[in-house]
Design a protein around this motif. Structure first.
Motif, PDB file in Angstrom:
ATOM      1  N   LEU A 164       1.026  -1.322  -0.034  1.00 27.57           N
ATOM      2  CA  LEU A 164       0.009  -0.102   0.179  1.00 27.57           C
ATOM      3  C   LEU A 164       0.790   1.111   0.076  1.00 27.57           C
ATOM      4  N   GLY A 165       1.876   1.110   0.739  1.00 30.81           N
ATOM      5  CA  GLY A 165       3.057   2.382   0.679  1.00 30.81           C
ATOM      6  C   GLY A 165       3.536   2.728  -0.465  1.00 30.81           C
ATOM      7  N   VAL A 166       3.666   1.646  -1.258  1.00 26.09           N
ATOM      8  CA  VAL A 166       4.379   1.774  -2.657  1.00 26.09           C
ATOM      9  C   VAL A 166       3.119   2.718  -3.579  1.00 26.09           C
ATOM     10  N   ALA A 167       2.078   2.470  -3.467  1.00 31.72           N
ATOM     11  CA  ALA A 167       1.072   3.020  -4.050  1.00 31.72           C
ATOM     12  C   ALA A 167       0.765   4.449  -3.723  1.00 31.72           C
ATOM     13  N   ILE A 168       1.058   4.543  -2.326  1.00 31.46           N
ATOM     14  CA  ILE A 168       0.857   5.939  -1.879  1.00 31.46           C
ATOM     15  C   ILE A 168       2.137   6.926  -2.195  1.00 31.46           C
ATOM     16  N   GLY A 169       3.319   6.254  -2.064  1.00 34.39           N
ATOM     17  CA  GLY A 169       4.315   6.917  -2.832  1.00 34.39           C
ATOM     18  C   GLY A 169       4.451   7.338  -4.031  1.00 34.39           C
ATOM     19  N   ALA A 170       3.833   6.438  -4.973  1.00 35.41           N
ATOM     20  CA  ALA A 170       3.685   6.704  -6.577  1.00 35.41           C
ATOM     21  C   ALA A 170       2.734   8.066  -6.409  1.00 35.41           C
ATOM     22  N   VAL A 171       1.607   8.034  -5.625  1.00 38.77           N
ATOM     23  CA  VAL A 171       0.745   9.271  -5.756  1.00 38.77           C
ATOM     24  C   VAL A 171       1.582  10.628  -5.270  1.00 38.77           C
ATOM     25  N   LEU A 172       2.295  10.460  -4.310  1.00 37.31           N
ATOM     26  CA  LEU A 172       2.949  11.460  -3.731  1.00 37.31           C
ATOM     27  C   LEU A 172       4.000  12.171  -4.797  1.00 37.31           C
ATOM     28  N   LEU A 173       4.787  11.096  -5.450  1.00 33.60           N
ATOM     29  CA  LEU A 173       5.540  11.658  -6.432  1.00 33.60           C
ATOM     30  C   LEU A 173       5.028  12.320  -7.663  1.00 33.60           C
ATOM     31  N   LYS A 174       3.737  11.943  -7.970  1.00 33.11           N
ATOM     32  CA  LYS A 174       2.921  12.353  -9.043  1.00 33.11           C
ATOM     33  C   LYS A 174       2.662  13.697  -8.724  1.00 33.11           C
ATOM     34  N   LEU A 175       1.954  13.797  -7.622  1.00 29.43           N
ATOM     35  CA  LEU A 175       1.574  15.207  -6.953  1.00 29.43           C
ATOM     36  C   LEU A 175       2.827  16.251  -7.015  1.00 29.43           C
ATOM     37  N   LEU A 176       3.792  15.673  -6.450  1.00 29.94           N
ATOM     38  CA  LEU A 176       5.230  16.652  -6.491  1.00 29.94           C
ATOM     39  C   LEU A 176       5.445  17.160  -7.909  1.00 29.94           C
ATOM     40  N   LEU A 177       5.692  16.078  -8.871  1.00 33.32           N
ATOM     41  CA  LEU A 177       6.094  16.547 -10.189  1.00 33.32           C
ATOM     42  C   LEU A 177       5.138  17.045 -11.090  1.00 33.32           C
ATOM     43  N   SER A 178       3.947  17.020 -10.835  1.00 35.60           N
ATOM     44  CA  SER A 178       3.038  17.805 -11.214  1.00 35.60           C
ATOM     45  C   SER A 178       2.706  19.394 -10.941  1.00 35.60           C
ATOM     46  N   ALA A 179       3.458  19.702  -9.827  1.00 37.52           N
ATOM     47  CA  ALA A 179       3.272  20.896  -9.172  1.00 37.52           C
ATOM     48  C   ALA A 179       3.953  21.997 -10.024  1.00 37.52           C
ATOM     49  N   ASP A 180       3.464  23.237 -10.172  1.00 40.12           N
ATOM     50  CA  ASP A 180       3.841  24.180 -10.944  1.00 40.12           C
ATOM     51  C   ASP A 180       4.914  24.806 -10.388  1.00 40.12           C
ATOM     52  N   LEU A 181       6.293  24.493 -10.467  1.00 34.01           N
ATOM     53  CA  LEU A 181       7.252  25.166  -9.644  1.00 34.01           C
ATOM     54  C   LEU A 181       7.903  26.258 -10.452  1.00 34.01           C
ATOM     55  N   PRO A 182       8.301  27.403  -9.766  1.00 34.20           N
ATOM     56  CA  PRO A 182       8.862  28.372 -10.629  1.00 34.20           C
ATOM     57  C   PRO A 182      10.313  27.973 -10.765  1.00 34.20           C
ATOM     58  N   LEU A 183      10.615  27.316 -11.921  1.00 32.42           N
ATOM     59  CA  LEU A 183      12.211  26.774 -11.989  1.00 32.42           C
ATOM     60  C   LEU A 183      12.981  27.576 -13.094  1.00 32.42           C
ATOM     61  N   PRO A 184      14.108  27.891 -12.880  1.00 35.08           N
ATOM     62  CA  PRO A 184      14.880  28.617 -13.862  1.00 35.08           C
ATOM     63  C   PRO A 184      15.023  27.945 -15.265  1.00 35.08           C
ATOM     64  N   LEU A 185      15.230  26.481 -15.142  1.00 33.16           N
ATOM     65  CA  LEU A 185      15.039  25.918 -16.374  1.00 33.16           C
ATOM     66  C   LEU A 185      14.074  24.641 -16.292  1.00 33.16           C
ATOM     67  N   PRO A 186      13.466  23.992 -17.343  1.00 34.62           N
ATOM     68  CA  PRO A 186      12.897  22.945 -17.181  1.00 34.62           C
ATOM     69  C   PRO A 186      13.589  21.673 -16.646  1.00 34.62           C
ATOM     70  N   ILE A 187      12.995  21.179 -15.503  1.00 34.28           N
ATOM     71  CA  ILE A 187      13.840  20.386 -14.854  1.00 34.28           C
ATOM     72  C   ILE A 187      13.104  18.877 -15.103  1.00 34.28           C
ATOM     73  N   THR A 188      13.648  17.786 -15.444  1.00 35.83           N
ATOM     74  CA  THR A 188      13.053  16.338 -15.924  1.00 35.83           C
ATOM     75  C   THR A 188      13.808  15.460 -15.077  1.00 35.83           C
ATOM     76  N   ILE A 189      13.205  14.924 -14.105  1.00 34.06           N
ATOM     77  CA  ILE A 189      13.636  13.945 -13.039  1.00 34.06           C
ATOM     78  C   ILE A 189      12.725  12.592 -13.370  1.00 34.06           C
ATOM     79  N   ASP A 190      13.313  11.516 -13.366  1.00 28.27           N
ATOM     80  CA  ASP A 190      12.748  10.300 -13.780  1.00 28.27           C
ATOM     81  C   ASP A 190      12.733   9.535 -12.115  1.00 28.27           C
ATOM     82  N   PRO A 191      11.991   9.658 -11.291  1.00 29.01           N
ATOM     83  CA  PRO A 191      11.838   8.928  -9.898  1.00 29.01           C
ATOM     84  C   PRO A 191      11.114   7.365 -10.084  1.00 29.01           C
ATOM     85  N   ARG A 192      11.404   6.824 -11.169  1.00 31.36           N
ATOM     86  CA  ARG A 192      10.785   5.705 -11.280  1.00 31.36           C
ATOM     87  C   ARG A 192      10.918   4.629 -10.377  1.00 31.36           C
TER      88      ARG A 192
END
Length: 819
Positions: A352-380
């Motif tokens: 169940l924790g893996v599923a929750i972790g995947a949701v948390l990652l999705k929420l974090l990576l989908s956040a509209d963060l003010p970054l100076p350059l487009p950052i691409t992270i692959d936390p698979r």
């Protein structure tokens, strides 16, 4: 053994299924802790741990240009060429990479994409082969503008070309000409800098064309933009390589090239020790380990919570355990059975924790963060992450089940069988639960105080005055194409562009700068001397930050002219060179005097500069820096082809930014339009680390507080159940409700007080380690160390009050009949 194992597993499943409420609470509690750990470890794995498949990575080193002001600077193209010539005896190959923005035309579509401009031996040195076609070779890098070829990044090939296997040989237009696609980079290679995944790879000799053809970067030693990597010869040690690079720097210094610092040197660092860039890496490592410690503490609290519940549950099973012992069951067998149950519970929590972790990652990576350059992270969730989650789950199951299992298998067998309410050593078991609650409260308070410190840091950084950007404004970064062959043509276009922007709805002022304050991507310097002020030891000039601006910049950005005048039509290219300096520079070079009319000398042979104005201070490199000397030069006398235009507006700046982009494209479709944003979003970039720290730590601290209060609630509820007859007797004898509530809450609040004292002590000890991550906040901040314990106290009071209040309202007759 196999039969015994499966028997234990089946019995554990039946036991967990027989108590669905307990199992559900346990699973959710564990899953939250394991999910938080999985999410954060996935990010740490993607950024710090996941290896890029390179050939013999232990032989690779990163090369930096070091000065007394900045230990790890990047190189210029002439620096790179001199370095290669001077170190052939220690390095088999030396390659270089520059980050660039490429304006790509494919049919009617125009994109501005991140690109790596690389030397011809770049892929060969790293041992990287193309997924399709071929990579850039030394033959593609022999003469300026001679080989317009491009290698596509794997992700760009998939998204823009649909993974077309026939892409090799097709063309796309960049700069002033079509470029032929010669290959596709492998999926496993994400580029030189982690997170900054390039869409394109272009030969070094095409750099001037890619960037609009303005100036010759290949010959400009003052343009430091190259990340250089070298491969040591197998027989050469790191010490020998460093000695050779020192000799190379000495030879360059002896020839006294323009823009080379007399104290400059080369520094090499093993590539395996570099994550992104050494000045940034220490913050990345600190943030990563801080987050891992925080989520580890959250998981610890969850485990303590469950251990407390399991102790209570063991009391309910005391007759079962006593009977099994009486019938000849071995104690080790019973401990093994109980550990099997907790391990099964933790493994289910891990799933169940893996599923929750995947949701948390999705929420974090989908956040509209003010970054100076487009950052691409692959936390698979790769094998490393899943293995980590499995290890955490099993360890949690064993740790949280060990103490309850050992204590549950030590009953007074005869007493338990004779009387179910006796014989378990009640005080000892309840005492162990007390210890666990104290540990929960102490750990939660440490997290709460840490979150409080970062919230205070965020508060300070939000209210800090950057010295500009007080009014709403839109920002657009624009580069000229090669069609503007002279500086005069470029200047006339920017003047036309400013007029067009001033006519937009709501716009009251427009200006432009080559180096917007608090720009995270580049630093622009100028070497100067002032009569009566000696340069630093070992140097022949002062190195100051500078920007090229138009006269409208000051009003548009909110930087005030305090003394003297602004730039105007008098400051043309043939006139005397002029500059506006800031207050910090005036105080440093002309303390107590009026610098207007004073002369700034240029040691590189360029014309002297007259000071015509003093501007208010504005933050230059970081929001927390002391006032830094700064020089503003007029665009008319110091032309550049890439500017950031600012438009102050009294309407929505997002709408103004979009209007600016549309107007610029309408005037000239060949422009390199990089980004459009608000000035507020630009300032948010430097505040982002503080915001993320406060948000993440605050969220985990709240979760830890909730888990701790669940444990406290459980302890008080259990104490109420144990004292139910006593409560009934007291109520029957006329005890008031508030007296009973206070009595029942007392034991729980004593635990909170003890845990609070231990937590405060730990917080005082740990806080100094956070000092480098805080902004304008002392590690022992009075507000954080008073407000956060108060929050814990109020929530704990509520957690203890609810079961106590419920018990005080019980029917005395029912309480007296309770077994």
């Amino acid at each position: 053994m196999i039969h015994s194992f499966w028997s234990r597993v089946r019995y554990a499943c039946r036991t967990l299924a027989s108590r669905p409420a307990f199992t559900a609470v346990a699973l959710v509690s564990l899953a939250l802790g394991i999910g938080a750990n999985t999410a954060i470890f996935s990010l740490v794995n993607a950024i710090l741990l996941r290896e890029i498949p390179l050939e013999n990575p232990e032989e690779l080193v990163e090369v930096y240009y070091s000065t007394p002001d900045f230990e790890y600077g990047v190189l210029s193209y002439p620096d790179y060429d001199d370095f290669v010539e001077s170190t052939r005896h220690v390095f088999s190959r030396v390659s270089a990479m520059k980050l660039a923005l490429a304006r790509v035309e494919r049919g009617e579509r125009i994109d501005v994409l991140p690109a790596e401009v690389v030397t011809g031996n770049y892929f060969e040195m790293l041992g990287i082969e193309a997924a399709l076609g071929r990579t850039i070779s030394p033959l593609d890098d022999v003469a300026p503008d001679a080989h317009p070829v491009v290698v596509l990044g794997y992700g760009y090939w998939q998204s823009a070309w649909g993974g077309d296997p026939e892409v090799v040989g097709q063309t796309l237009r960049m700069g002033s000409r079509p470029y032929t696609v010669i290959g596709v980079a492998p999926e496993a290679y994400p580029g030189h800098l982690r997170g900054l995944v390039p869409s394109l790879f272009v030969p070094r000799m095409m750099v001037n064309d890619i960037q609009g053809g303005q100036g010759d970067e290949l010959r400009n030693r003052g343009n430091h933009s190259l990340f250089v990597q070298a491969r040591r010869l197998p027989s050469v040690t790191l010490i020998e390589a460093r000695a050779a690079t020192d000799s190379a720097a000495a030879r360059i210094a002896e020839s006294a090239p323009e823009d080379w610092d007399p104290q400059g040197s080369f520094v090499i660092v093993p590539s395996e020790d570099v994550v992104l860039f050494p000045p940034v890496d220490r913050y990345i490592h600190a943030a990563a380990w801080l987050l891992m410690v925080v989520v580890g503490l959250v998981l610890l609290i969850a485990c303590i919570n469950l251990a407390s519940f399991l102790l209570a549950r063991a009391l309910d099973r005391r007759k079962e355990i006593a009977l099994r012992l009486a019938l000849g069951a071995g104690r080790l067998d019973l401990v093994g059975q109980l550990l099997t149950e907790t391990t099964m519970l933790s493994l289910l929590g891990g799933v169940l924790g893996v599923a929750i972790g995947a949701v948390l990652l999705k929420l974090l990576l989908s956040a509209d963060l003010p970054l100076p350059l487009p950052i691409t992270i692959d936390p698979r969730l790769d094998a490393t992450v899943l293995g980590f989650t499995l290890l955490v789950s099993v360890a949690a199951g064993l740790l949280l089940g060990l103490v309850p299992a050992v204590q549950a298998t030590r009953p007074d067998v005869a007493a338990v069988i004779k009387d179910e309410t006796a014989g378990m050593g009640r005080s000892g078991k309840f005492g162990m639960r007390n210890v666990l609650v104290v540990a929960q409260v102490a750990t939660s308070l440490v997290l709460l105080v840490g979150a409080g410190l970062f919230l205070r840091s965020l508060q300070r950084i939000q209210t800090a005055d950057p010295g500009f950007g007080r009014d709403p404004a839109a920002v657009v970064s624009i580069g000229l194409s090669s069609r503007y062959e002279t500086d005069e043509e470029g200047l006339l276009f920017f003047e036309r562009l400013e007029r067009e922007f001033r006519s937009l709805p709501g716009v009251s002022a427009v200006g432009a700068t080559s180096n917007l304050h608090l720009n995270q991507l580049s630093i622009q310097n100028i070497n100067v001397n002032v009569d009566g002020v000696e340069p630093p030891p070992g140097r022949d000039a002062h190195i100051l930050d500078r920007a090229t601006v138009t006269h409208g910049f000051f009003e548009a950005a909110g930087v005030r002219i305090l003394l003297g005048r602004n730039f105007d039509e008098r400051d043309h290219v043939d006139a005397r060179r002029v500059a506006i300096i800031n207050e910090a520079m005036a105080e440093k070079f002309w303390p107590g005097r009026d610098p207007i009319g004073s002369v700034i000398h240029r040691p590189d042979g360029e014309k002297d500069i007259e000071v015509i104005g003093i501007a208010s201070n504005a933050k230059v490199r970081s929001i927390g820096e002391a006032p830094r000397a700064f020089v503003y030069l007029p665009l008319s006398q110091s032309h550049t082809s890439f500017l950031t235009l600012i438009a102050k507006t009294d309407i929505d700046p997002n709408r103004t930014a979009a209007d600016m982009m549309a107007s610029a494209r309408k005037l000239d479709e060949s422009l390199l339009l990089w980004e459009a944003k608000t000035l507020e979003r630009h300032l948010a970039i430097v505040k982002l680390p503080a915001r993320l720290s406060a948000l993440v730590l605050g969220s985990f601290a709240v979760l830890a507080l909730a888990l701790a209060c669940m444990g406290l609630y459980g302890v008080v509820s259990y104490a109420v159940a144990q004292r139910l007859r006593e409560v009934g007797i007291r109520i029957s004898l006329g005890a008031e409700s508030r007296t009973v509530v206070g009595m029942l809450m007392g034991s729980g609040m004593r635990l909170v007080a003890l845990g609070g004292v231990l937590g405060l002590g730990a917080s005082f000890a740990i806080a100094p380690a956070l000092e480098s991550l805080l902004f304008a906040v002392e590690p022992v901040d009075l507000v954080a160390f008073t407000v956060m314990p108060s929050v814990l106290l109020m929530v704990a009071l509520l957690s203890a009050y609810l079961p106590a209040r419920r018990a005080s309202r019980i029917d005395p007759v029912r309480a007296l009949r309770a077994e």
